[in-house]
Design a protein around this motif. Sequence first.
Motif, PDB file in Angstrom:
ATOM      1  N   TRP A 284       0.834  -1.211   0.000  1.00  0.00           N
ATOM      2  CA  TRP A 284       0.000   0.000   0.000  1.00  0.00           C
ATOM      3  C   TRP A 284       0.867   1.258   0.000  1.00  0.00           C
ATOM      4  O   TRP A 284       0.619   2.200  -0.760  1.00  0.00           O
ATOM      5  N   GLY A 285       1.882   1.285   0.857  1.00  0.00           N
ATOM      6  CA  GLY A 285       2.746   2.458   0.906  1.00  0.00           C
ATOM      7  C   GLY A 285       3.488   2.688  -0.399  1.00  0.00           C
ATOM      8  O   GLY A 285       3.590   3.828  -0.878  1.00  0.00           O
ATOM      9  N   ASN A 286       4.004   1.608  -1.015  1.00  0.00           N
ATOM     10  CA  ASN A 286       4.746   1.749  -2.270  1.00  0.00           C
ATOM     11  C   ASN A 286       3.857   2.263  -3.398  1.00  0.00           C
ATOM     12  O   ASN A 286       4.256   3.133  -4.181  1.00  0.00           O
ATOM     13  N   VAL A 287       2.659   1.702  -3.512  1.00  0.00           N
ATOM     14  CA  VAL A 287       1.754   2.109  -4.588  1.00  0.00           C
ATOM     15  C   VAL A 287       1.288   3.547  -4.394  1.00  0.00           C
ATOM     16  O   VAL A 287       1.267   4.347  -5.339  1.00  0.00           O
ATOM     17  N   LEU A 288       0.922   3.923  -3.175  1.00  0.00           N
ATOM     18  CA  LEU A 288       0.451   5.283  -2.918  1.00  0.00           C
ATOM     19  C   LEU A 288       1.559   6.310  -3.154  1.00  0.00           C
ATOM     20  O   LEU A 288       1.298   7.388  -3.716  1.00  0.00           O
ATOM     21  N   SER A 289       2.772   6.001  -2.745  1.00  0.00           N
ATOM     22  CA  SER A 289       3.861   6.963  -2.923  1.00  0.00           C
ATOM     23  C   SER A 289       4.235   7.133  -4.383  1.00  0.00           C
ATOM     24  O   SER A 289       4.620   8.236  -4.803  1.00  0.00           O
ATOM     25  N   GLU A 290       4.116   6.072  -5.195  1.00  0.00           N
ATOM     26  CA  GLU A 290       4.492   6.193  -6.607  1.00  0.00           C
ATOM     27  C   GLU A 290       3.398   6.843  -7.444  1.00  0.00           C
ATOM     28  O   GLU A 290       3.655   7.800  -8.174  1.00  0.00           O
ATOM     29  N   TYR A 291       2.160   6.319  -7.335  1.00  0.00           N
ATOM     30  CA  TYR A 291       1.092   6.823  -8.203  1.00  0.00           C
ATOM     31  C   TYR A 291       0.370   8.030  -7.624  1.00  0.00           C
ATOM     32  O   TYR A 291      -0.380   8.693  -8.338  1.00  0.00           O
ATOM     33  N   GLY A 292       0.597   8.299  -6.340  1.00  0.00           N
ATOM     34  CA  GLY A 292       0.016   9.495  -5.758  1.00  0.00           C
ATOM     35  C   GLY A 292       1.024  10.578  -5.483  1.00  0.00           C
ATOM     36  O   GLY A 292       0.642  11.718  -5.203  1.00  0.00           O
ATOM     37  N   GLY A 293       2.338  10.238  -5.537  1.00  0.00           N
ATOM     38  CA  GLY A 293       3.353  11.222  -5.223  1.00  0.00           C
ATOM     39  C   GLY A 293       4.363  11.442  -6.318  1.00  0.00           C
ATOM     40  O   GLY A 293       4.462  12.539  -6.887  1.00  0.00           O
ATOM     41  N   VAL A 294       5.123  10.419  -6.670  1.00  0.00           N
ATOM     42  CA  VAL A 294       6.218  10.581  -7.624  1.00  0.00           C
ATOM     43  C   VAL A 294       5.724  10.964  -9.010  1.00  0.00           C
ATOM     44  O   VAL A 294       6.170  11.973  -9.595  1.00  0.00           O
ATOM     45  N   LEU A 295       4.813  10.166  -9.565  1.00  0.00           N
ATOM     46  CA  LEU A 295       4.376  10.418 -10.939  1.00  0.00           C
ATOM     47  C   LEU A 295       3.622  11.733 -11.095  1.00  0.00           C
ATOM     48  O   LEU A 295       3.873  12.476 -12.060  1.00  0.00           O
ATOM     49  N   PRO A 296       2.668  12.105 -10.202  1.00  0.00           N
ATOM     50  CA  PRO A 296       2.036  13.427 -10.359  1.00  0.00           C
ATOM     51  C   PRO A 296       3.045  14.564 -10.288  1.00  0.00           C
ATOM     52  O   PRO A 296       2.931  15.555 -11.027  1.00  0.00           O
ATOM     53  N   PHE A 297       4.026  14.439  -9.406  1.00  0.00           N
ATOM     54  CA  PHE A 297       5.044  15.483  -9.272  1.00  0.00           C
ATOM     55  C   PHE A 297       5.839  15.648 -10.567  1.00  0.00           C
ATOM     56  O   PHE A 297       6.050  16.762 -11.059  1.00  0.00           O
ATOM     57  N   LEU A 298       6.273  14.522 -11.159  1.00  0.00           N
ATOM     58  CA  LEU A 298       7.064  14.595 -12.390  1.00  0.00           C
ATOM     59  C   LEU A 298       6.220  15.047 -13.585  1.00  0.00           C
ATOM     60  O   LEU A 298       6.694  15.803 -14.437  1.00  0.00           O
ATOM     61  N   ILE A 299       4.975  14.581 -13.638  1.00  0.00           N
ATOM     62  CA  ILE A 299       4.112  14.933 -14.775  1.00  0.00           C
ATOM     63  C   ILE A 299       3.826  16.427 -14.816  1.00  0.00           C
ATOM     64  O   ILE A 299       3.766  17.039 -15.897  1.00  0.00           O
ATOM     65  N   THR A 300       3.661  17.039 -13.648  1.00  0.00           N
ATOM     66  CA  THR A 300       3.275  18.463 -13.620  1.00  0.00           C
ATOM     67  C   THR A 300       4.448  19.410 -13.846  1.00  0.00           C
ATOM     68  O   THR A 300       4.235  20.586 -14.174  1.00  0.00           O
ATOM     69  N   LEU A 301       5.691  18.952 -13.701  1.00  0.00           N
ATOM     70  CA  LEU A 301       6.844  19.859 -13.832  1.00  0.00           C
ATOM     71  C   LEU A 301       6.902  20.558 -15.193  1.00  0.00           C
ATOM     72  O   LEU A 301       7.013  21.802 -15.253  1.00  0.00           O
ATOM     73  N   PRO A 302       6.841  19.839 -16.331  1.00  0.00           N
ATOM     74  CA  PRO A 302       6.886  20.561 -17.613  1.00  0.00           C
ATOM     75  C   PRO A 302       5.647  21.414 -17.855  1.00  0.00           C
ATOM     76  O   PRO A 302       5.728  22.440 -18.548  1.00  0.00           O
TER      77      PRO A 302
END
Length: 409
Positions: A284-302
């Motif tokens: 649960w922690g791994n999935v939430l941190s990746e799809y709720g944290g890492v990917l949204p952060f990287l997608i919004t940068l550009p």
Amino acid sequence: MATLSTRAALSSELPELHCLLTGWTESEPTSAAAPTRQVLHHVLAHGRVRVAEADGVPVGCVAVETPSSDHIRLHVVAVRPDVRRTGIGSRLLREVLDGLPESPGERPTISAVVGTEELRSARFLLACGFIGARTLRSGQDDGVRLLFQHKVRIDYVDPDARHLVPVSLTDQLLESLEPADHAVTGVVALAEGPAFEITRFEQDDPATLQSGEAAAGISFSGALLAAITFLLGISFTSDRFPDDVRLILIGSTFSTMLSLIVYASASGELARIRANSFGRIMKWGNVLSEYGGVLPFLITLPVIYAGVGDNRWVTLVLAFTLSVAIGGYEWSEFSIAHRFRHTGLGVTLMALTAAFPLLGVAAVTTGTVSWPWALLVIVTLMLRTWLYLARHGSEAGIAQHRGQWQIRA
């Protein structure tokens, strides 16, 4: 060339199977003895028996017993002498193993017992992923038998703690396998005769490993949360910040905070609860941190850069680079998606996730309304979160095409 097929044996075939197994095993002195008619009858009623046929003629048989839901005992794998070493025995055994649950938490123990003189059977089991874990004394002739167990996880061996024991030295074999971390991993030929290779396996401390994993998860989520909240704080002080990006960052902040709580719960489970649910909590922690944290952060940068910057070409290059990087990461062995079985829906969502930086920048630079893009990002990432949390099993249940054991570098 004969057509090979396999099928489940029928109870009515008991006499024929017993005669075939007796003839096949008696033709090779170093093979395991054929099971008795009573044993075959019991296995047919309470276990599994599969037969391999070449043009309708039986050429192989495997018989396993299931005394309980968490243990399977392999009674015999026999192949007709003239077609041995053609993969028939390993295919029959693989079909039996493939029918077992995939999750290591549910996968039963698979064992087999053979005599120390049954070298052909020992070599076959070792080649199929078994190790000789224990020695057993036979009550009938006071002989020594080896207990083989099928390895599920990958262990590391000590390359400086391996030795050879001739098959004839029974007492030395008993002494060598007395420690719990020693096992038979091979059968070799020496000048004075065959010998067993005894290997020492490294013993890991699960509590220490899990504690380190939980601490790494907490550190990672904490650093990620700091970066996201910093960017979110800047967004509220700038009038040129897209509102849809603010919404994504708010959701990302919530999800990352949730993953931090989950990782802390994993530490609590490790220290106090002891409910054997550490792997499920960490998933649960791994999935939430990746799809709720890492990917949204990287997608919004550009997309943020496209909204506040003026150079369109630099923005497009940045978006393209991030899309390629996300796509490469998604297909690498380091991603969360790699830990689960790929499905058509999962692959489609992976490709869509990788394309989001380019789609978002295209919407901003062309003056198109970007709210549909933001909603699509949120729905996609939520769907992927649900896909891996609700529909798939434990992370550790994925198929691993690696060796039986390794030497630590």
